[in-house]
Design an enzyme around this catalytic site. Structure first.
Site, PDB file in Angstrom:
ATOM      1  N   LYS A  66       0.741  -1.456   0.090  1.00 48.20           N
ATOM      2  CA  LYS A  66       0.068   0.142  -0.085  1.00 48.20           C
ATOM      3  C   LYS A  66       0.814   1.292   0.039  1.00 48.20           C
ATOM      4  O   LYS A  66       0.291   2.329  -0.318  1.00 48.20           O
ATOM      5  CB  LYS A  66      -0.912   0.080   1.018  1.00 48.20           C
ATOM      6  CG  LYS A  66      -1.990  -0.996   1.017  1.00 48.20           C
ATOM      7  CD  LYS A  66      -2.843  -1.117  -0.193  1.00 48.20           C
ATOM      8  CE  LYS A  66      -4.021  -1.884  -0.029  1.00 48.20           C
ATOM      9  NZ  LYS A  66      -5.063  -1.919  -1.221  1.00 48.20           N
TER      10      LYS A  66
HETATM   11  C1  LIG Z   1      -0.787  -6.001   2.588  1.00 44.54           C
HETATM   12  C2  LIG Z   1      -1.903  -5.848   1.510  1.00 44.54           C
HETATM   13  N1  LIG Z   1      -1.538  -6.648   0.488  1.00 44.54           N
HETATM   14  C3  LIG Z   1      -2.495  -6.831  -0.444  1.00 44.54           C
HETATM   15  C4  LIG Z   1      -3.851  -6.249  -0.336  1.00 44.54           C
HETATM   16  C5  LIG Z   1      -4.783  -6.325  -1.479  1.00 44.54           C
HETATM   17  O1  LIG Z   1      -4.580  -5.260  -2.480  1.00 44.54           O
HETATM   18  P1  LIG Z   1      -5.607  -4.530  -3.263  1.00 44.54           P
HETATM   19  O2  LIG Z   1      -6.369  -3.587  -2.487  1.00 44.54           O
HETATM   20  O3  LIG Z   1      -4.727  -3.811  -4.497  1.00 44.54           O
HETATM   21  O4  LIG Z   1      -6.537  -5.631  -3.962  1.00 44.54           O
HETATM   22  C6  LIG Z   1      -4.334  -5.646   0.838  1.00 44.54           C
HETATM   23  C7  LIG Z   1      -5.310  -5.026   0.966  1.00 44.54           C
HETATM   24  O5  LIG Z   1      -6.372  -5.612   0.876  1.00 44.54           O
HETATM   25  C8  LIG Z   1      -3.158  -5.260   1.650  1.00 44.54           C
HETATM   26  O6  LIG Z   1      -3.407  -4.634   2.814  1.00 44.54           O
END
Ligand SMILES: Cc1ncc(COP(=O)(O)O)c(C=O)c1O
Length: 262
Positions: A49
Site C-alpha cells: 500500500k
Molecule cells: C498488505 C496487503 N496486500 C494486498 C492487499 C490487496 O491489495 P488490493 O487492495 O490492491 O487488492 C491489501 C489490501 O487488501 C493489503 O493490505
C-alpha cells in the site's frame, strides 16, 4: 510521533524472493517482498500500500487536486491508512483516517504515529459504515478535505501497472508465466495484471485469489469464508484506450480465513 523520517525513495523496486515450496512442479515460484517498501518505518514497515499511497498523492498533486492546507482523509481498515498517513503527513498535509474500531493494534499505532487523527467506527456496523462516516465528515466541510479514495482512484491500479508489473517483468527477464495476488480493492490484480498482460503480449496468466465474507470485519477474522479464484484472460480485442481487456473466469472454494483489510 516517532523520529522516523519518511524516505519515499525506498518505495518500489522490491525484490523477488524464490520460494522453496514442497510441490510437484517444475515451476520457479517467487514472492514479491513488499515489506521492503518503507522497510524502516515503525510498526512493521510499509507494505504494497506504500506504492498506491505514493501513486495517489503524486497524481493528486500533479493534477492540482491537492491544495496546500487541505486535510487528506481516507476510510481504511488496514494498511492504506498508515501509508497515506505517513506520506501525506511527510508532505505537510493534515491527515484524518476513518477506521473500524477493531483494526489491528499495530495498524492503529502506525496511523497514530504518523501524526494522523483517527475516527473510529463501531466495527459491528460493517465496513460500509466506515465509508459513510468518512463521507459525512467530508460533507461537513467539503473544501477542507481531499480523499484519495483507493476504491475508485485510477492511480491505484495505474501505479501497479507502471511499477509492480514492470518490476516483475524485468526481474524475470520477461519470462513470467503466472501472476497470483490477493484482492482487496482489486488495484494490485487489475493494474499488475494489465501491465503484465501488455508486457508479455498476453502470455502471462493473471490469477486473483480473494477471500470473501458477508460478515463484518469484527467477526470476519473468526469465521470461515469463501475463497474465490479468478483467472483473468485477455480478450483478443483491445479497448478504445488501447489497453487489453481482462475477462474473468471465476471458481469459488471454501476456505477458513477472511478478507484482508485495505
Ligand atoms: C498488505 C496487503 N496486500 C494486498 C492487499 C490487496 O491489495 P488490493 O487492495 O490492491 O487488492 C491489501 C489490501 O487488501 C493489503 O493490505
Amino acid at each position: 510521533m516517532s523520529e522516523y523520517v519518511v524516505d519515499e525513495s525506498t518505495i518500489f523496486e522490491t525484490p523477488l524472493l524464490e520460494l522453496d515450496l514442497d510441490i510437484e512442479s517444475d515451476a520457479d515460484v517467487y514472492a514479491k517482498a513488499e515489506w521492503f517498501n518503507l522497510y524502516d518505518a515503525p510498526h512493521g514497515g510499509g507494505s504494497i500500500k506504500s506504492r498506491i499511497a505514493k501513486g495517489m498523492l503524486d497524481g493528486a498533486e500533479e493534477r492540482g487536486d491537492l491544495d496546500p492546507g487541505v486535510t487528506v482523509i481516507e476510510p481504511t481498515s488496514g494498511n492504506t491508512g498508515s501509508e497515506v498517513a505517513r506520506l501525506a503527513n511527510a508532505r505537510g498535509y493534515d491527515v484524518e483516517i476513518v477506521m473500524p474500531d477493531n483494526a489491528a493494534g499495530g495498524k492503529i499505532d502506525a496511523v497514530r504515529d504518523a501524526g494522523a487523527e483517527i475516527h473510529f467506527v463501531d466495527a459491528n456496523l460493517g465496513y460500509d459504515a466506515v465509508i459513510e462516516r468518512c463521507e459525512e465528515i467530508i460533507a461537513e466541510d467539503p473544501d477542507a478535505y481531499y480523499r484519495p479514495n483507493q476504491y475508485e482512484n485510477p492511480d491505484n491500479p495505474g501505479t501497479h501497472e507502471r511499477t509492480t508489473a514492470r518490476e516483475i517483468y524485468e526481474a524475470t527477464d520477461g519470462e513470467v508465466t503466472h501472476f497470483v495476488a490477493g484482492v482487496g480493492t482489486g488495484g494490485t490484480i487489475t493494474g499488475t495484471g494489465r501491465g503484465l498482460t501488455d508486457l508479455t503480449d498476453g502470455a502471462a496468466e493473471i490469477v486473483a485469489s480473494s477471500r470473501t465474507s458477508s460478515s463484518t470485519p469484527s467477526t470476519a477474522s473468526n469465521t470461515s469464508s469463501r475463497a474465490t479464484t479468478t483467472t483473468l484472460t485477455r480478450t483478443t480485442s483491445r479497448s478504445s484506450t488501447g489497453r487489453s481487456t481482462l475477462r474473468p473466469r471465476t471458481r469459488t472454494t471454501e476456505r477458513g480465513r477472511s478478507a484482508s483489510a485495505t
